[in-house]
Every structure is written in C-alpha cells, then in structure tokens.
Design an enzyme around this catalytic site. Sequence first.
Site, PDB file in Angstrom:
ATOM      1  CE  LYS A   1      -1.908   1.229   4.098  1.00 36.58           C
ATOM      2  NZ  LYS A   1      -1.439   2.784   4.596  1.00 36.58           N
TER       3      LYS A   1
ATOM      4  CB  CYS B   1      -4.411  10.530  12.161  1.00 36.34           C
ATOM      5  SG  CYS B   1      -3.153   9.633  12.957  1.00 36.34           S
TER       6      CYS B   1
ATOM      7  CG  ASP C   1       3.259   1.420   9.668  1.00 39.67           C
ATOM      8  OD1 ASP C   1       3.039   2.172  10.471  1.00 39.67           O
ATOM      9  OD2 ASP C   1       3.683   1.707   8.354  1.00 39.67           O
TER      10      ASP C   1
ATOM     11  NE  ARG D   1      -7.564   4.279   5.540  1.00 44.42           N
ATOM     12  CZ  ARG D   1      -7.135   5.531   6.213  1.00 44.42           C
ATOM     13  NH1 ARG D   1      -7.655   5.657   7.215  1.00 44.42           N
ATOM     14  NH2 ARG D   1      -6.188   6.057   5.299  1.00 44.42           N
TER      15      ARG D   1
HETATM   16  N1  EPU Z   1       6.597  14.545  10.768  1.00 42.41           N
HETATM   17  C1  EPU Z   1       6.672  15.760  11.323  1.00 42.41           C
HETATM   18  N2  EPU Z   1       6.152  16.486  10.313  1.00 42.41           N
HETATM   19  C2  EPU Z   1       5.980  16.274   8.966  1.00 42.41           C
HETATM   20  C3  EPU Z   1       5.922  14.829   8.741  1.00 42.41           C
HETATM   21  C4  EPU Z   1       6.343  13.961   9.599  1.00 42.41           C
HETATM   22  O1  EPU Z   1       6.668  16.088  12.282  1.00 42.41           O
HETATM   23  O2  EPU Z   1       5.688  17.114   8.175  1.00 42.41           O
HETATM   24  C5  EPU Z   1       6.955  13.431  11.740  1.00 42.41           C
HETATM   25  C6  EPU Z   1       5.676  12.400  12.290  1.00 42.41           C
HETATM   26  O3  EPU Z   1       4.934  12.936  13.242  1.00 42.41           O
HETATM   27  C7  EPU Z   1       6.355  11.416  12.660  1.00 42.41           C
HETATM   28  C8  EPU Z   1       7.766  11.141  11.948  1.00 42.41           C
HETATM   29  O4  EPU Z   1       7.973  12.608  11.383  1.00 42.41           O
HETATM   30  O5  EPU Z   1       6.849  11.262  14.193  1.00 42.41           O
HETATM   31  C9  EPU Z   1       7.793  10.238  10.635  1.00 42.41           C
HETATM   32  O6  EPU Z   1       6.662  10.304  10.052  1.00 42.41           O
HETATM   33  P1  EPU Z   1       6.469  10.055   8.544  1.00 42.41           P
HETATM   34  O7  EPU Z   1       6.444  11.453   7.740  1.00 42.41           O
HETATM   35  O8  EPU Z   1       7.754   9.162   8.235  1.00 42.41           O
HETATM   36  O9  EPU Z   1       4.952   9.355   8.175  1.00 42.41           O
HETATM   37  P2  EPU Z   1       4.300   9.176   7.064  1.00 42.41           P
HETATM   38  O10 EPU Z   1       5.099   9.519   5.729  1.00 42.41           O
HETATM   39  O11 EPU Z   1       3.197  10.342   7.145  1.00 42.41           O
HETATM   40  C10 EPU Z   1       4.233   6.790   6.502  1.00 42.41           C
HETATM   41  C11 EPU Z   1       3.320   5.677   6.331  1.00 42.41           C
HETATM   42  C12 EPU Z   1       2.829   5.245   7.639  1.00 42.41           C
HETATM   43  C13 EPU Z   1       4.031   4.997   8.858  1.00 42.41           C
HETATM   44  C14 EPU Z   1       4.967   6.151   8.729  1.00 42.41           C
HETATM   45  C15 EPU Z   1       6.198   5.828   9.503  1.00 42.41           C
HETATM   46  C16 EPU Z   1       2.612   6.021   4.142  1.00 42.41           C
HETATM   47  C17 EPU Z   1       1.425   6.191   3.509  1.00 42.41           C
HETATM   48  N3  EPU Z   1       2.236   5.726   5.524  1.00 42.41           N
HETATM   49  O12 EPU Z   1       3.632   7.670   6.778  1.00 42.41           O
HETATM   50  O13 EPU Z   1       1.937   3.996   7.482  1.00 42.41           O
HETATM   51  O14 EPU Z   1       3.556   4.619   9.837  1.00 42.41           O
HETATM   52  O15 EPU Z   1       5.439   6.463   7.533  1.00 42.41           O
HETATM   53  O16 EPU Z   1       6.839   4.728   8.888  1.00 42.41           O
HETATM   54  O17 EPU Z   1       3.656   5.555   3.629  1.00 42.41           O
HETATM   55  C18 EPU Z   1       0.336   2.758   7.975  1.00 42.41           C
HETATM   56  O18 EPU Z   1       0.622   2.096   6.996  1.00 42.41           O
HETATM   57  O19 EPU Z   1      -0.386   1.925   8.925  1.00 42.41           O
HETATM   58  C19 EPU Z   1       0.884   3.809   8.245  1.00 42.41           C
HETATM   59  C20 EPU Z   1       0.459   4.594   9.114  1.00 42.41           C
END
Ligand code: EPU
Length: 417
Positions: free
Chosen positions: A22, A116, A304, A396
Amino acid sequence: MDKIIVEGGRRLEGEVRISGAKNAALPIMAATLLARGAYTLRNVPSLVDVRTMGEMLRVLGAGVEHHDHSITIDTTGCEAREAPYELVKQMRASICVLGPILARHGVARVSLPGGCAWGPRPVDFHIRAMETLGAKVTLEHGYIVAECERLKGATIHFDTPSVGATENAMMAASLAEGTTTIENAAREPEIGALAGFLRSMGARITGDGTDRIVIDGVDELFAADVEIIPDRIEAGTFMVAAAITGGDVLITGMRTDHCSAVIGKLKETGAEITEEGGGLRVKGPVWARSVNVTTAPYPGFPTDMQAQFMALMSVADSTAVITDTIYADRFAHVPELKRLGARIRVDRNVGVVNGVKRLSGARVMATDLRASAALILAGLVAEGETHVSRVYHIDRGYEKIEKKLAELGARIRRERE
Ligand code: EPU
C-alpha cells in the site's frame, strides 16, 4: 459496517502470498501526475486506500481503471490543481499529491489532512520542503496553497526522516531547475520504489536507500509502467500470525531483505525462521519469549508493526518493554488488548507488557489499521470468540486478511454488524 469474528486456538499452517505494498502504491499513483500519458501499475493491492487515491486522481482529471491487481492511469487530461478536503480527510497519504501538482502546474491547493487516530501527525516538513524549493506557501481556509514560477533545486534538511515528506520532495525536485539534495532523508524501501519509478519516467535521482538523496531536475518526465513491491508490513503481520499461534507458515512473494528488523526480533522470541525457495518459513515458538522493541525509521523496527508485536508479547513468557519513537501516542490497541485479558501499562510512548498464559475472546473495536491487525492476531489465540468491529480500517491496508488467514486454518469470518 462489517466486523470480523475470530475463534481462537487454531495453529496456522500452510502457505500465504503477500500482496503489493500500500505505502509504495500510493505515492507512485501520485507521481503519475508529474507527466502526461498512460501508465500501468502492476501488483497493486486491492484496498480502500488505493481506491481513495484513484478517486483523487480522477478528481484531478485523470482516467483511472482498476483491474484485478493492476491499475491503468491516464493523466493526459489532468488540469485540476486542487486536492479537496472530502478526499484528503479520508487518507493522510493524499498529501503526496502536493509536490507533483505544484511541480507540474506551478500552483497547488491541497487540503490540510487534520488529525489522526494517534495524534496530530503534522505536515510541516512537506510545506517547508516546497518552500525550500522556492514555492510561496500560504494556508487558506484549511488548504495549503503553494505557488511558484518553476521550482529551483536546493538543499532540504529534515529534522527527522519523514517518509511522506521525502517522497514529496523527491517528486517535486524531479521537475525543478537544478540540483536538489535531501539530507536526513527517509530510507524506507518505499522511497527506493518511488525513486525507481521516477527514474523510469526520466528523473535523475541517486542516493535513495541512504540518508542523502540527490536529484538533478529535468524539464520533462514521461509516463512509465511499474510493478509494486511486496508489502513488508503485511508480511510482518503474517509472520506474527505464525509465531503467535505456534504455527508453521510459508510466506511467499515477500522481500525478506525488507523485513530484517522484524525477522530478527521474532527470532529472539524463539520463532524459527528460514528462507525457503524465495519465501520465508516461520515456525512459531510454543511459548514466545518476551523481547523489548523500540521502533525506529528503516532499517529499524517499523512503527507499523508495533501493535502486532505487542499482541504477541501479550502472550509471551515475561515482561516486554515496547517503545514507539516515531509516534508519541500510537497505542489505541492497548485498551482493546486489555479487554482480551492482556496486561499492559502505558507511560507516554512506552508500553510495558506482562505476558499472560492465555487471552479470552471479547468484543473489541478497531480504531486504526494496525490496531485492527493486532486485535485479529490476539483473537487467533484468545479462548472463544473475539469480535473485532469497525473493520473498515483493516480494509484500508490488508487485502482479504480474513480469507488469507482462513486458508491457513484460522476460524475467522466476516459479518455485517
Ligand atoms: N513528521 C513531522 N512533520 C511532517 C511529517 C512527519 O513532524 O511534516 C513526523 C511524524 O509526526 C512522525 C515522523 O515525522 O513522528 C515520521 O512520519 P512520516 O512522515 O515518516 O510518516 P508518513 O509519511 O506520514 C508513512 C506511512 C505510515 C508509517 C510512517 C512511519 C505511508 C502512506 N504511510 O507515513 O504508515 O507509519 O510512514 O513509518 O507511507 C500505515 O501504513 O499504517 C501507516 C500509518
């Protein structure tokens, strides 16, 4: 809404095939906005989130057709620049259309995702990355409004590695003028998958898989086809399913090299894990040893998989300390696991799990995707029936999880609530 009913006590045996990832499919779908043309994506999992992203592309003007496990996308008529609240609120990953729309059209309006289930999950890194590339970004009526003439290559430094922000920056920088360097970039396999796809579209990207990615912007990208990598979190979830039931399961179609941290931790619990003909055989321990886990960006143990591992630790032999360093409050599964008899206490981002000999089935409620998976896993070993309601969340991110588990011998069914 549906619920899943699991009758615990069956040892899982047999073979299961892992679907496409996904979290690789979603940004790759967004990346098709970078160039006009017809794309075919293969090994795409059939999931609600994938359909939501398909809907987003349609709203932006693309033709999208879902087939069995492939999607064709035609972005020839993509002129819209707005990702509406109605879709973004359903799925945070929608934020990854920001970079492509901005880079292609010089303007993008993308709704802010909002909170979220486990906290605020900000998008400030995404916004700052676009600003660093020269965009003017304002927030208007709940929307991120980004504008630029043409993005200009620059050095982007993330405070912590962010998967989504690294993806957005890579996509935007691919069409920027000049060279962009992303420092402290995320190293997840999904980043490599997106970089590979962008390269096949004509982008010039090196360093993906390391914390320093360099992108030489090009004037134009071209449509391409791609095969989505296997889902390492689905694979990890089935590894835990084998381990928690003391089962013997051959997991095929997965990338073992993407699952090293989970494999390592499961081996520590006493699970026997061996490579077999390109797949992975997981034989569960009769009684798992308690093992501490701290989540970390890839190649660390994935956040995850934290909830699923906690389900396993709920029935392990002593005490396990589980720390989530990625999210401060991703413990929605804890009160529900406790309803099944688990002994867990949480202090901030740390869960302390005292293993019990057995769990007992109960009615529980899933509040997010991985929490739902954890409850189903716990239900596999709980005495009697566990009813997991609101399984909308599981749809999802897991393709036909109840069918795959049933084929391994689990007593599991889906019913309308
Ligand atoms: N963060 C910030 N600011 C931002 C972006 C991220 O502070 O603008 C922080 C987040 O709060 C977190 C950390 O950086 O503490 C890492 O978050 P990241 O941006 O890597 O998460 P994401 O890209 O929103 C993806 C996956 C998530 C997974 C996370 C961490 C996708 C679509 N989603 O989310 O997957 O938990 O990386 O590995 O790729 C899931 O599949 O169940 C899921 C939630």
